[in-house]
Design a protein around this motif. Structure first.
Motif, PDB file in Angstrom:
ATOM      1  N   THR A   1       0.821  -1.207   0.000  1.00  0.00           N
ATOM      2  CA  THR A   1       0.000   0.000   0.000  1.00  0.00           C
ATOM      3  C   THR A   1       0.856   1.260   0.000  1.00  0.00           C
ATOM      4  O   THR A   1       0.630   2.193  -0.790  1.00  0.00           O
ATOM      5  CB  THR A   1      -0.928  -0.003   1.223  1.00  0.00           C
ATOM      6  N   ASN A   2       1.856   1.298   0.848  1.00  0.00           N
ATOM      7  CA  ASN A   2       2.714   2.493   0.920  1.00  0.00           C
ATOM      8  C   ASN A   2       3.598   2.622  -0.316  1.00  0.00           C
ATOM      9  O   ASN A   2       3.937   3.739  -0.715  1.00  0.00           O
ATOM     10  CB  ASN A   2       3.584   2.425   2.178  1.00  0.00           C
ATOM     11  N   LEU A   3       3.951   1.489  -0.919  1.00  0.00           N
ATOM     12  CA  LEU A   3       4.727   1.553  -2.155  1.00  0.00           C
ATOM     13  C   LEU A   3       3.918   2.203  -3.272  1.00  0.00           C
ATOM     14  O   LEU A   3       4.429   3.034  -4.039  1.00  0.00           O
ATOM     15  CB  LEU A   3       5.166   0.141  -2.551  1.00  0.00           C
ATOM     16  N   ARG A   4       2.648   1.863  -3.367  1.00  0.00           N
ATOM     17  CA  ARG A   4       1.791   2.513  -4.365  1.00  0.00           C
ATOM     18  C   ARG A   4       1.645   4.003  -4.075  1.00  0.00           C
ATOM     19  O   ARG A   4       1.620   4.825  -4.992  1.00  0.00           O
ATOM     20  CB  ARG A   4       0.422   1.831  -4.398  1.00  0.00           C
ATOM     21  N   THR A   5       1.543   4.343  -2.807  1.00  0.00           N
ATOM     22  CA  THR A   5       1.362   5.751  -2.442  1.00  0.00           C
ATOM     23  C   THR A   5       2.594   6.582  -2.786  1.00  0.00           C
ATOM     24  O   THR A   5       2.490   7.664  -3.378  1.00  0.00           O
ATOM     25  CB  THR A   5       1.061   5.867  -0.940  1.00  0.00           C
ATOM     26  N   VAL A   6       3.762   6.057  -2.429  1.00  0.00           N
ATOM     27  CA  VAL A   6       4.995   6.817  -2.648  1.00  0.00           C
ATOM     28  C   VAL A   6       5.310   6.925  -4.136  1.00  0.00           C
ATOM     29  O   VAL A   6       5.600   8.011  -4.651  1.00  0.00           O
ATOM     30  CB  VAL A   6       6.166   6.172  -1.882  1.00  0.00           C
ATOM     31  N   VAL A   7       5.257   5.809  -4.851  1.00  0.00           N
ATOM     32  CA  VAL A   7       5.576   5.839  -6.280  1.00  0.00           C
ATOM     33  C   VAL A   7       4.539   6.640  -7.049  1.00  0.00           C
ATOM     34  O   VAL A   7       4.854   7.365  -8.002  1.00  0.00           O
ATOM     35  CB  VAL A   7       5.694   4.403  -6.825  1.00  0.00           C
ATOM     36  N   GLY A   8       3.271   6.556  -6.645  1.00  0.00           N
ATOM     37  CA  GLY A   8       2.224   7.290  -7.339  1.00  0.00           C
ATOM     38  C   GLY A   8       2.319   8.787  -7.169  1.00  0.00           C
ATOM     39  O   GLY A   8       1.718   9.536  -7.950  1.00  0.00           O
ATOM     40  N   SER A   9       3.041   9.263  -6.173  1.00  0.00           N
ATOM     41  CA  SER A   9       3.192  10.706  -5.956  1.00  0.00           C
ATOM     42  C   SER A   9       4.403  11.280  -6.693  1.00  0.00           C
ATOM     43  O   SER A   9       4.693  12.475  -6.549  1.00  0.00           O
ATOM     44  CB  SER A   9       3.332  11.000  -4.461  1.00  0.00           C
ATOM     45  N   MET A  10       5.106  10.459  -7.464  1.00  0.00           N
ATOM     46  CA  MET A  10       6.311  10.900  -8.162  1.00  0.00           C
ATOM     47  C   MET A  10       6.155  10.660  -9.654  1.00  0.00           C
ATOM     48  O   MET A  10       5.405   9.794 -10.081  1.00  0.00           O
ATOM     49  CB  MET A  10       7.546  10.152  -7.627  1.00  0.00           C
ATOM     50  N   GLU A  11       6.890  11.461 -10.438  1.00  0.00           N
ATOM     51  CA  GLU A  11       6.924  11.259 -11.881  1.00  0.00           C
ATOM     52  C   GLU A  11       7.892  10.139 -12.225  1.00  0.00           C
ATOM     53  O   GLU A  11       8.705   9.718 -11.394  1.00  0.00           O
ATOM     54  CB  GLU A  11       7.316  12.558 -12.588  1.00  0.00           C
TER      55      GLU A  11
ATOM     56  N   ARG B   1      15.374  -2.268   7.010  1.00  0.00           N
ATOM     57  CA  ARG B   1      15.651  -1.716   5.681  1.00  0.00           C
ATOM     58  C   ARG B   1      14.524  -2.076   4.731  1.00  0.00           C
ATOM     59  O   ARG B   1      13.854  -3.110   4.907  1.00  0.00           O
ATOM     60  CB  ARG B   1      16.973  -2.272   5.119  1.00  0.00           C
ATOM     61  N   ILE B   2      14.364  -1.230   3.719  1.00  0.00           N
ATOM     62  CA  ILE B   2      13.463  -1.512   2.606  1.00  0.00           C
ATOM     63  C   ILE B   2      14.206  -1.170   1.326  1.00  0.00           C
ATOM     64  O   ILE B   2      14.773  -0.079   1.203  1.00  0.00           O
ATOM     65  CB  ILE B   2      12.155  -0.698   2.696  1.00  0.00           C
ATOM     66  N   GLU B   3      14.214  -2.090   0.392  1.00  0.00           N
ATOM     67  CA  GLU B   3      14.933  -1.891  -0.863  1.00  0.00           C
ATOM     68  C   GLU B   3      14.001  -2.160  -2.035  1.00  0.00           C
ATOM     69  O   GLU B   3      13.300  -3.182  -2.054  1.00  0.00           O
ATOM     70  CB  GLU B   3      16.149  -2.825  -0.958  1.00  0.00           C
TER      71      GLU B   3
ATOM     72  N   ARG C   1      11.499   7.007   2.381  1.00  0.00           N
ATOM     73  CA  ARG C   1      10.111   7.316   2.716  1.00  0.00           C
ATOM     74  C   ARG C   1       9.340   6.069   3.126  1.00  0.00           C
ATOM     75  O   ARG C   1       8.551   6.087   4.097  1.00  0.00           O
ATOM     76  CB  ARG C   1       9.437   7.993   1.521  1.00  0.00           C
ATOM     77  N   LEU C   2       9.545   4.961   2.420  1.00  0.00           N
ATOM     78  CA  LEU C   2       8.884   3.715   2.782  1.00  0.00           C
ATOM     79  C   LEU C   2       9.321   3.228   4.157  1.00  0.00           C
ATOM     80  O   LEU C   2       8.498   2.776   4.970  1.00  0.00           O
ATOM     81  CB  LEU C   2       9.177   2.642   1.732  1.00  0.00           C
ATOM     82  N   LEU C   3      10.623   3.320   4.435  1.00  0.00           N
ATOM     83  CA  LEU C   3      11.135   2.861   5.727  1.00  0.00           C
ATOM     84  C   LEU C   3      10.526   3.651   6.879  1.00  0.00           C
ATOM     85  O   LEU C   3      10.111   3.079   7.895  1.00  0.00           O
ATOM     86  CB  LEU C   3      12.658   2.992   5.734  1.00  0.00           C
ATOM     87  N   SER C   4      10.447   4.968   6.719  1.00  0.00           N
ATOM     88  CA  SER C   4       9.892   5.805   7.777  1.00  0.00           C
ATOM     89  C   SER C   4       8.420   5.479   8.021  1.00  0.00           C
ATOM     90  O   SER C   4       7.973   5.351   9.172  1.00  0.00           O
ATOM     91  CB  SER C   4      10.063   7.280   7.408  1.00  0.00           C
ATOM     92  N   THR C   5       7.669   5.308   6.938  1.00  0.00           N
ATOM     93  CA  THR C   5       6.226   5.073   7.082  1.00  0.00           C
ATOM     94  C   THR C   5       5.929   3.697   7.664  1.00  0.00           C
ATOM     95  O   THR C   5       5.133   3.557   8.614  1.00  0.00           O
ATOM     96  CB  THR C   5       5.542   5.213   5.705  1.00  0.00           C
TER      97      THR C   5
END
Length: 320
Positions: free
Chosen positions: A116-126, A158-160, A140-144
């Motif tokens: 869910t957070n991966l979709r949110t973060v990537v969707g907010s970027m070009e 970690r998140i990679e 950003r994913l790690l913090s959330t």
């Protein structure tokens, strides 16, 4: 028969007590203890003894760091480009009781949270930002996710981002763009090299012109100095000859006559139109003139320190 069954019952009861009362927890694991279904305590690695028929093992929790694979999914970026992205999450349970009783199916919950957070973060970027700023996405994913899993007693280490795959047409367009950019850089580099080469050649020509000008100036200075010295010598010679003429020395007159005679004859011989040079019949008289000039030179040479020797009169050449 009864005497035979009693020992068997006692042995079975002892085995039951040993299995259910004495617990050995391996390293890297922790067991929760429940008393009549309610959590009471957590067993650390080692040997522990439970209260028979009252306490039991509730959950066996892995306390080592674990790697959780986030399945690949399609995400639409801010500029409406669909990319396939997956990731891996490194987690570690810090509190066994929270991980056991605060969430059901911990691994599935973390997987869904990461997706869910991966979709949110990537969707907010070009798309360009997604491809070039993986570190920012990971941060950003790690913090959330770490903040969300804190109440579950889980630490996200970690998140990679493991893979980012844009559509094939976007990949081809990016390849063409990269090729055009490299060609542009090559043209700029070549033009810059040509510019530096022209500057170097111009600088060399400038230095050459400066050196040539300095050489011409030095040559002109030396020519002028030579002409000055020649003029001084000629002036001194003229002065001596004039003095000799004023004293009636015929050799001085012969000197001027011989000089003009030789110059005229030399010009005649060097003339490009003269195919035949006619030697005057009285050319032999030039010998006497030259002899007279030699005597005059001796006379002028001795004028500084002694008495001038008597110069016999020399017969001038014919036609002079």
């Amino acid at each position: 028969m009864l005497s035979f069954l009693v020992p068997l019952v006692l042995v079975a009861l002892a085995l039951f007590l040993v299995v259910n009362v004495i617990k050995i927890v391996p390293q890297g694991r922790e067991f929760t203890v429940e008393r009549f279904g309610r959590y009471t305590r957590t067993l650390k690695p080692g040997i522990s003894i439970l209260t028979p028929f009252v306490e039991s093992i509730g959950r066996r929790v892995n306390m080592m760091e674990q790697v959780l694979d986030v399945p690949q999914q399609e995400v639409i970026t801010k500029d409406n480009v669909s990319v396939k992205v997956d990731a891996i999450v490194f987690i570690q349970v810090m509190d066994a009781s929270l991980a056991a009783y605060r969430v059901d199916n911990l691994m599935y919950a973390i997987t869904q949270l990461a997706q869910t957070n991966l979709r949110t973060v990537v969707g907010s970027m070009e798309l360009d930002e997604v491809l070039s700023q993986r570190d920012q996405i990971n941060t950003r994913l790690l913090s959330t996710i770490d903040h969300a899993t804190g109440p579950w007693g889980v630490k996200v280490a970690r998140i990679e981002i493991k893979d980012l795959t844009p559509p094939a047409d976007i990949t081809n367009a990016m390849a063409r763009q990269m090729k055009a950019e490299r060609e542009r850089r090559a043209v700029i580099t070549e033009a810059e090299g040509e510019k530096q080469s022209q500057i170097a050649r111009a600088e060399g020509q400038k230095q050459s012109a400066i050196l040539q000008a300095e050489g011409r100036r030095e040559a002109a200075f030396r020519d002028a100095e030579a002409r000055e010295r020649e003029a001084e010598a000629e002036a001194k010679a003229t002065a001596f000859v004039s003095e000799a003429i004023s004293k009636g020395d015929v050799n001085a007159i012969n000197y001027f006559i011989a000089q003009k005679y030789v110059e005229a004859f030399g010009d005649l011989a060097r003339s490009p139109n003269a195919k035949t040079v006619i030697v005057p019949a009285d050319f032999a008289g030039l010998t006497g003139t030259v002899a007279g000039v030699a005597e005059l030179v001796k006379t002028l040479g001795g004028a500084d320190g002694g008495t001038r020797p008597a110069v016999p009169p020399t017969k001038p050449p014919r036609g002079a």
